[in-house]
Design an enzyme around this catalytic site. Structure first.
Site: not given
Ligand SMILES: Cc1cc2nc3c(=O)[nH]c(=O)nc-3n(C[C@H](O)[C@H](O)[C@H](O)COP(=O)(O)OP(=O)(O)OC[C@H]3O[C@@H](n4cnc5c(N)ncnc54)[C@H](O)[C@@H]3O)c2cc1C
Length: 570
Positions: A141-142, A144, A175, A382, A384-385
């Site tokens: 999954f690209c 960032t 990635i 996925e 950040t919190n």
């Protein structure tokens, strides 16, 4: 959560705790048992691969032939056709042994090719899914980029139309599976690169000229899993490889991330179960002061909390996965809650297990430090919190915001014509007044009498949440977006409340199924969680109005300005 912010408990969504059918349980037990055997056979290898920062190709082949890359791919396309709950439970088993393996499989299924499942055309699915199911193609999954992390809408990779093709240009960073993937879900701007949003998703394959990957990143944890940069230099991508509509790529990315979160949660639960076994064994085997350390209160406190954290995380992850399997579409907030809670619970467990092992915990000869290193990333990737907390609060409050806006519109002129104005007291305002005066309280009706006190904790918190949300939105209005301290407190209360609801639901079902004696330990887990949630939630609501936020902001600004700590004792 949206309903809770309005003061309503959607009991039918929460109770009974979602059960797995006997047939599905049988299949899953078989799969989990075989996964466990496969993973056990490599138990001695994982620490070595971690040190060497590599995952041998022969091991990847074993994972492939086992079907682990086809977990969520429909059977018609050669996969196992698992729903979210079965997928998450399987990843749990993998993560009990090795986080690098879990993230390799997770990045492939949870995010790498999920866009194809969610948005792909039949032709695209027929073309790629069979090869993705066998692992002949591994997915990545690209999204960032060097300049774009949390602010995903600011990516700079572009895709410009040339005839029937798109020409993709840009660089992606960190990635997962980058070095082993053949199938990339890539996000690129299809209009003005300076404009926010306006991105589109594409399937790019490794064999397309212009695709290249960087070296394996040397990371703190997940060292055996592949993380690389991925570069696209004038890559010609046919329009037939577009995923979803032009310009709707941001929605595609968010939907993929929302749908994939129970995979990460399942992995966190698996790692916690392993840590509990390690810590319990250590507590039984190690003696100090003439006693096994399990006799000491402070060791019991740690391990007890680890069990509560794991049970609560598992209940929450399973509830969210089951809601997804039942076809609920609107579970993004709950999925984010499960990710935040489970990743932080894992972090606490990893830290406490290491502490239980004392100095051994710090030695690379033992498994603890590797698990601590592996666990840390879950709070970062996925979403950040921190970003997810803002998402949880702002999304869950959205309906209340909408109603308040309606209310303020309808109240215009109320005082010019009080009689007419009285009639516009909307349903929301009435409910709000009833909540504030305590006349009405949304309550559970299906909770066993033995658990009533815990249900009451949740019901009271629901009422207080609705009042707090109303107060905060009235005070800040649209500016709530910039009020991160307040949003965080509301999010923390929401996280605690949803986790309590899921745990209550599970314990209630156990109580009904097995009776009080057999469910005794689960009831004790609920006793502990419910008390903690009550205290934390109350504090968060109190601090919405009374806090030291301004001082804290000033202290931080001072440090930012100096870029150092300002004091010394000499
Ligand atoms: C091992 C690893 C694997 C990864 N795998 C993938 C992958 O497969 N695919 C992919 O696309 N990406 C991947 N990533 C990237 C990952 O998703 C990002 O690191 C993450 O989204 C955070 O972005 P950032 O690192 O740029 O942090 P930043 O966005 O720069 O954030 C820095 C800090 O600021 C905070 N912050 C930022 N904005 C706000 C705000 N508005 N309000 C409050 N706080 C804020 C953040 O919470 C964080 O604490 C991976 C990263 C790592 C380390």
């Amino acid at each position: 959560m949206r309903s809770l912010c309005m003061g309503y408990i959607e009991e039918d969504m929460l109770l009974p705790f979602p059960a797995t059918s006997a047939e599905a349980r049988e299949t899953l037990r078989g799969v989990v048992g075989s996964v466990s055997e496969l993973m056990t056979s490599h138990e001695k290898d994982y620490p070595k691969w971690d040190k060497a920062a590599e995952m041998p190709a022969s091991y990847l082949e074993e994972l492939k032939s086992f079907g682990l890359f086809g977990l969520i791919i429909p059977e018609a396309h050669g996969g196992l056709g698992f729903g979210s709950a079965a997928y998450s439970r399987t990843l749990q088993e993998v993560a009990r042994f090795d986080a690098s393996t879990a993230v390799t499989i997770g990045a492939h299924s949870s995010i790498g090719m999920r866009g194809l499942l969610l948005f792909g055309t039949d032709v695209q699915k027929q073309r790629f899914l069979p090869r993705l199911a066998t692992g002949e193609m591994i997915a990545a999954f690209c999204l960032t980029e060097p300049g774009s992390g949390s602010d995903a809408a600011s990516i700079r990779t572009t895709a410009s139309r040339e005839g029937d093709d798109w020409v993709v240009d840009g660089n992606k960073l960190w990635i997962t599976n980058g070095g082993i993937a053949d199938f990339f879900t890539v996000f690129a701007k299809t209009e003005n690169a300076d404009k926010r949003g306006n991105m589109t998703a594409f399937i790019v394959t490794k064999d397309m000229p212009g695709v290249s990957v960087g070296p394996h990143e040397d990371k703190m944890g997940l060292r055996a899993s592949s993380t690389t940069t991925v570069h696209f230099e004038r890559v010609k991508v046919p329009d037939a490889n577009r995923l979803g509509e032009v310009g709707k790529g941001f929605k595609v990315a968010m939907k993929i991330l929302n749908s994939g979160r129970t995979g990460l949660g399942g992995g966190a639960v698996g790692a916690m179960k392993h840590l509990i076994s390690l810590a319990a064994k250590q507590a039984n085997e190690r003696s100090q002061f003439g006693k096994r350390i399990r006799e000491f209160g402070l060791i019991k406190q740690k391990v007890g909390h680890m069990v509560v954290d794991c049970y609560a995380s598992e209940s929450t992850v399973h509830m969210v996965a089951a809601l997804a399997d039942q076809g609920y579409e609107d579970y993004a907030v709950e999925a984010a809650i499960s990710k935040v809670f489970a990743s932080e619970a894992l972090w606490r467990c990893a830290d406490e297990a290491l502490q239980t092992a004392g100095g051994n915990g710090y030695m690379t000869e033992y498994p603890y430090e590797r698990i601590v290193r592996d666990a840390r990333i879950n709070r970062i990737f996925e979403g950040t919190n921190d970003i997810l907390r803002l998402f949880i609060a702002l999304t869950a409050m959205d309906d209340v915001g909408g109603q308040l806006k309606e209310l303020s519109k309808s109240l215009q002129g109320v005082f010019d014509d009080p009689i007419k104005g009285f009639g516009v007291l909307s349903e929301y305002a009435l409910r709000r007044a009833q909540l504030a005066t305590g006349i009405r309280k949304s309550a559970f009706t299906k909770v066993e009498p033995r658990l009533k006190t815990h249900a009451t904790v949740f019901e009271d918190a629901t009422k207080d949440l609705a009042i707090a949300v109303d107060r905060v939105l009235r005070k800040h209005g649209r500016n709530i977006i910039g009020k991160q301290f307040a949003s965080r407190r509301l999010a923390d209360a929401m996280i605690d409340m949803f986790v309590l609801a899921c745990t209550l639901s599970r314990v209630n079902s156990s109580l009904v199924a097995s009776g009080e004696e057999k469910a005794q330990q689960e009831i004790q887990i609920l006793d502990v969680l419910s008390d903690e949630v009550k205290r934390r939630v109350r504090q968060n609501f109190e601090m919405v109005d009374r806090n030291e936020d301004e001082s804290l902001k000033a202290i931080a600004d001072h440090a930012f300005d100096l870029e150092r700590f300002a004091w010394d004792t000499i």
